[in-house]
Scaffold this active site. Structure first.
Site, PDB file in Angstrom:
ATOM      1  N   GLU A  79     -11.532  -5.995  17.737  1.00 17.22           N
ATOM      2  CA  GLU A  79     -10.935  -4.596  17.302  1.00 17.22           C
ATOM      3  C   GLU A  79     -10.075  -3.890  18.418  1.00 17.22           C
ATOM      4  O   GLU A  79      -9.138  -3.345  18.152  1.00 17.22           O
ATOM      5  CB  GLU A  79     -12.161  -3.711  17.043  1.00 17.22           C
ATOM      6  CG  GLU A  79     -12.139  -2.312  16.981  1.00 17.22           C
ATOM      7  CD  GLU A  79     -11.092  -1.978  15.603  1.00 17.22           C
ATOM      8  OE1 GLU A  79     -10.899  -0.716  15.610  1.00 17.22           O
ATOM      9  OE2 GLU A  79     -10.913  -2.945  14.911  1.00 17.22           O
ATOM     10  N   HIS A  82      -6.217  -5.109  18.480  1.00 15.28           N
ATOM     11  CA  HIS A  82      -5.611  -4.509  17.368  1.00 15.28           C
ATOM     12  C   HIS A  82      -5.224  -3.160  17.856  1.00 15.28           C
ATOM     13  O   HIS A  82      -3.948  -2.843  17.702  1.00 15.28           O
ATOM     14  CB  HIS A  82      -6.800  -4.414  16.089  1.00 15.28           C
ATOM     15  CG  HIS A  82      -5.795  -3.967  14.802  1.00 15.28           C
ATOM     16  ND1 HIS A  82      -4.751  -4.138  14.611  1.00 15.28           N
ATOM     17  CD2 HIS A  82      -6.351  -2.800  13.943  1.00 15.28           C
ATOM     18  CE1 HIS A  82      -4.272  -3.434  13.295  1.00 15.28           C
ATOM     19  NE2 HIS A  82      -5.282  -2.586  13.100  1.00 15.28           N
ATOM     20  N   HIS A 145      -4.791   2.624   5.049  1.00 10.17           N
ATOM     21  CA  HIS A 145      -4.363   2.109   6.361  1.00 10.17           C
ATOM     22  C   HIS A 145      -3.540   0.726   6.111  1.00 10.17           C
ATOM     23  O   HIS A 145      -2.429   0.705   6.847  1.00 10.17           O
ATOM     24  CB  HIS A 145      -5.741   1.757   7.045  1.00 10.17           C
ATOM     25  CG  HIS A 145      -5.404   1.582   8.527  1.00 10.17           C
ATOM     26  ND1 HIS A 145      -4.611   2.392   9.472  1.00 10.17           N
ATOM     27  CD2 HIS A 145      -5.810   0.576   9.519  1.00 10.17           C
ATOM     28  CE1 HIS A 145      -4.539   1.819  10.841  1.00 10.17           C
ATOM     29  NE2 HIS A 145      -5.507   0.931  10.836  1.00 10.17           N
ATOM     30  N   HIS A 256      -6.370  -6.888  -9.839  1.00  9.13           N
ATOM     31  CA  HIS A 256      -5.671  -7.494  -8.764  1.00  9.13           C
ATOM     32  C   HIS A 256      -4.802  -8.679  -9.285  1.00  9.13           C
ATOM     33  O   HIS A 256      -3.417  -8.687  -9.239  1.00  9.13           O
ATOM     34  CB  HIS A 256      -6.182  -8.070  -7.680  1.00  9.13           C
ATOM     35  CG  HIS A 256      -5.484  -8.416  -6.417  1.00  9.13           C
ATOM     36  ND1 HIS A 256      -4.138  -7.534  -6.157  1.00  9.13           N
ATOM     37  CD2 HIS A 256      -5.410  -9.291  -5.653  1.00  9.13           C
ATOM     38  CE1 HIS A 256      -3.702  -8.115  -5.036  1.00  9.13           C
ATOM     39  NE2 HIS A 256      -4.376  -9.426  -4.678  1.00  9.13           N
ATOM     40  N   HIS A 314      -2.295 -15.066   3.002  1.00 10.53           N
ATOM     41  CA  HIS A 314      -2.075 -14.169   1.769  1.00 10.53           C
ATOM     42  C   HIS A 314      -1.571 -12.789   2.373  1.00 10.53           C
ATOM     43  O   HIS A 314      -0.587 -12.178   1.835  1.00 10.53           O
ATOM     44  CB  HIS A 314      -3.428 -14.140   1.192  1.00 10.53           C
ATOM     45  CG  HIS A 314      -3.023 -13.411  -0.264  1.00 10.53           C
ATOM     46  ND1 HIS A 314      -1.812 -13.772  -0.875  1.00 10.53           N
ATOM     47  CD2 HIS A 314      -3.807 -12.515  -0.966  1.00 10.53           C
ATOM     48  CE1 HIS A 314      -2.429 -13.087  -2.069  1.00 10.53           C
ATOM     49  NE2 HIS A 314      -3.316 -12.597  -2.456  1.00 10.53           N
TER      50      HIS A 314
END
Length: 351
Positions: A79, A82, A145, A256, A314
Site C-alpha cells: 500500500e 503505491h 479512483h 460487465h 487485464h
C-alpha cells in the site's frame, strides 16, 4: 527555421516529461490494481502515513498506534509503495508546471491550461486515495479512483500530443474537427465499460459467474440487478472481500460482459465507418485489436479463476485500450502535415 529549432529545443524537456508521465501513470494504475488484488488496500489503516509513520513501522509500533488492526507487513508495504509512486507522479506534474510557466510566456499556443488541469486532477485523485482508506474500500470510491487514475494517464498523453503539435510548428489558430455521434457513443461506451470493470473489481464479482458465455452453467442465471447496481451503499462497513450476495455479484459480472459487447460493437462500427480513411486505419486497427485482446483476457480470467498475473494483464489491457482509443481520437480531431497537390507545397489539412 532558427525559430523552429529553438522551439523544439526548449520544448524537449516537457515533451519527454509528459510522455514519461503517461507511462509512469500506467505503472501507478497497475500498482493500484496489484494492491487491491493482493487485498492490501487497507494494509495501512490511516492516510497518508502508515500506522502514523511515513514508513511501515514494526509490529510493536503498529500495535501502539492501532491496537485493533494487526500489522501485515507485506500488505502495508504494498500500500505504501503505491502511495510513494503516486507522490512521484504529483512531483512530475509540479515540474511540468514549473517548466511550462516560463515557456507559456515565450511561445503562443503553449498548453498551459491542460498543465494546470493535470495538477488539479492529481490533487483530486490524491483525495480519492485517502477516501479509499477512510471509507474502507467503499466500491463507489474505489471505482472513481480507478477512473481518475486512467484520466490522469490520458491527460498526460494529451498534453504530450499538444506539445508535439506545438513543436511541429502547427498553426495555433486551427480548430480541431468535432467528434461525430459515433465517436461520442464509442467514448461513452469506453467510460461505461471502465466504470463497470471498476465496479466488478471493487465488489469482488470477477468470478461471480463461472464459465463463459453462460453464467454458472445457465443462460438465465438468478441475478439481482437492483442490489448489484445499488449505488447508495452505506458508508461504514469494511468492504474488503465485498458485502454483496452471490446473485447481486452475478448481475455485476453479466453487466460487465454486456458492456464489453457494446464497446466492441462500437469499435468495429468505427473501423468500418472509416475503413476508406488511410490516415485513420492504423489507429482504429490498434483500438479494435486492443479491445479484442482485452475481451479475450476477460474471458480467460473467468475460465482460469482470476489468477493474479492474468488479472494484472487485464488491468494493463484496459490502460492500453484507453491509450489506443485516445490516439485514434487525437488523429481524428487534429490534422496532419501533408503535401497539397493542387499547390505543390505543404499545408495543414484534415486527413
Amino acid at each position: 527555421m532558427m525559430r523552429d529549432d529553438t522551439l523544439r529545443r526548449e520544448l524537449r524537456p516537457v515533451l519527454w516529461l509528459s510522455l514519461a508521465g503517461a507511462g509512469f501513470c500506467a505503472l501507478v494504475v497497475m500498482a493500484g490494481a496489484a494492491t487491491r488484488l493482493m487485498d492490501a488496500g487497507l494494509g495501512c489503516p490511516d492516510w497518508p502515513g502508515c500506522y502514523g509513520a511515513p514508513l511501515v513501522p514494526d509490529a510493536e509500533g503498529a500495535l501502539a498506534h492501532s491496537p485493533g488492526v494487526p500489522l501485515e507487513a507485506t500488505k502495508a508495504w504494498m500500500e505504501m509503495m503505491h502511495r510513494y509512486l503516486a507522490a512521484a507522479l504529483i512531483a512530475m506534474a509540479l515540474l511540468l508546471m514549473a517548466l511550462g510557466r516560463r515557456l507559456r510566456q515565450r511561445w503562443t499556443g503553449y498548453p498551459w491550461r491542460p498543465t494546470l488541469g493535470l495538477l488539479a486532477l492529481l490533487m483530486v485523485q490524491g483525495a480519492f486515495g485517502a477516501f479509499t482508506v477512510t471509507f474502507k474500500l467503499w466500491p463507489q470510491v474505489v471505482t472513481l479512483h480507478l477512473l481518475g487514475g486512467l484520466s490522469v494517464m490520458v491527460l498526460f498523453l494529451w498534453l504530450h500530443l499538444r506539445l508535439r503539435r506545438l513543436a511541429s510548428g502547427a498553426p495555433a489558430v486551427m480548430r480541431p474537427r468535432r467528434l461525430t455521434l459515433l465517436w461520442q457513443v464509442t467514448l461513452l461506451a469506453l467510460v461505461l465499460q471502465l466504470a463497470l470493470g471498476g465496479w466488478t473489481s471493487s465488489n469482488y464479482a470477477g468470478i461471480a459467474c463461472q464459465g463463459f458465455p453462460t453464467c454458472n452453467g445457465q443462460w438465465a442465471a438468478p441475478m439481482d440487478w437492483g442490489e448489484g447496481f445499488h449505488l447508495t451503499q452505506a458508508v461504514g462497513p469494511n468492504y474488503l472481500h465485498g458485502q454483496l450476495h452471490a446473485e447481486a455479484r452475478s448481475a455485476i459480472q453479466v453487466g460487465h460482459r454486456l458492456g464489453a459487447a457494446l464497446l466492441l460493437t462500437c469499435l468495429l462500427a468505427l473501423a468500418w465507418r472509416h475503413s476508406r480513411d488511410r490516415a485513420m486505419r492504423p489507429w482504429l486497427a490498434l483500438a479494435v485489436g486492443s479491445g479484442l485482446a482485452q475481451a479475450a483476457l476477460g474471458i480467460a480470467n473467468v475460465l482460469l479463476w482470476l489468477p493474479l498475473w492474468l488479472a494484472l494483464m487485464h488491468t494493463a489491457g484496459a490502460a492500453l485500450l484507453v491509450i489506443c482509443l485516445s490516439l485514434a481520437i487525437w488523429h481524428w480531431r487534429w490534422p496532419s502535415m501533408v503535401v497539397a497537390p493542387h499547390v505543390g507545397r505543404e499545408e495543414w489539412v484534415h486527413v
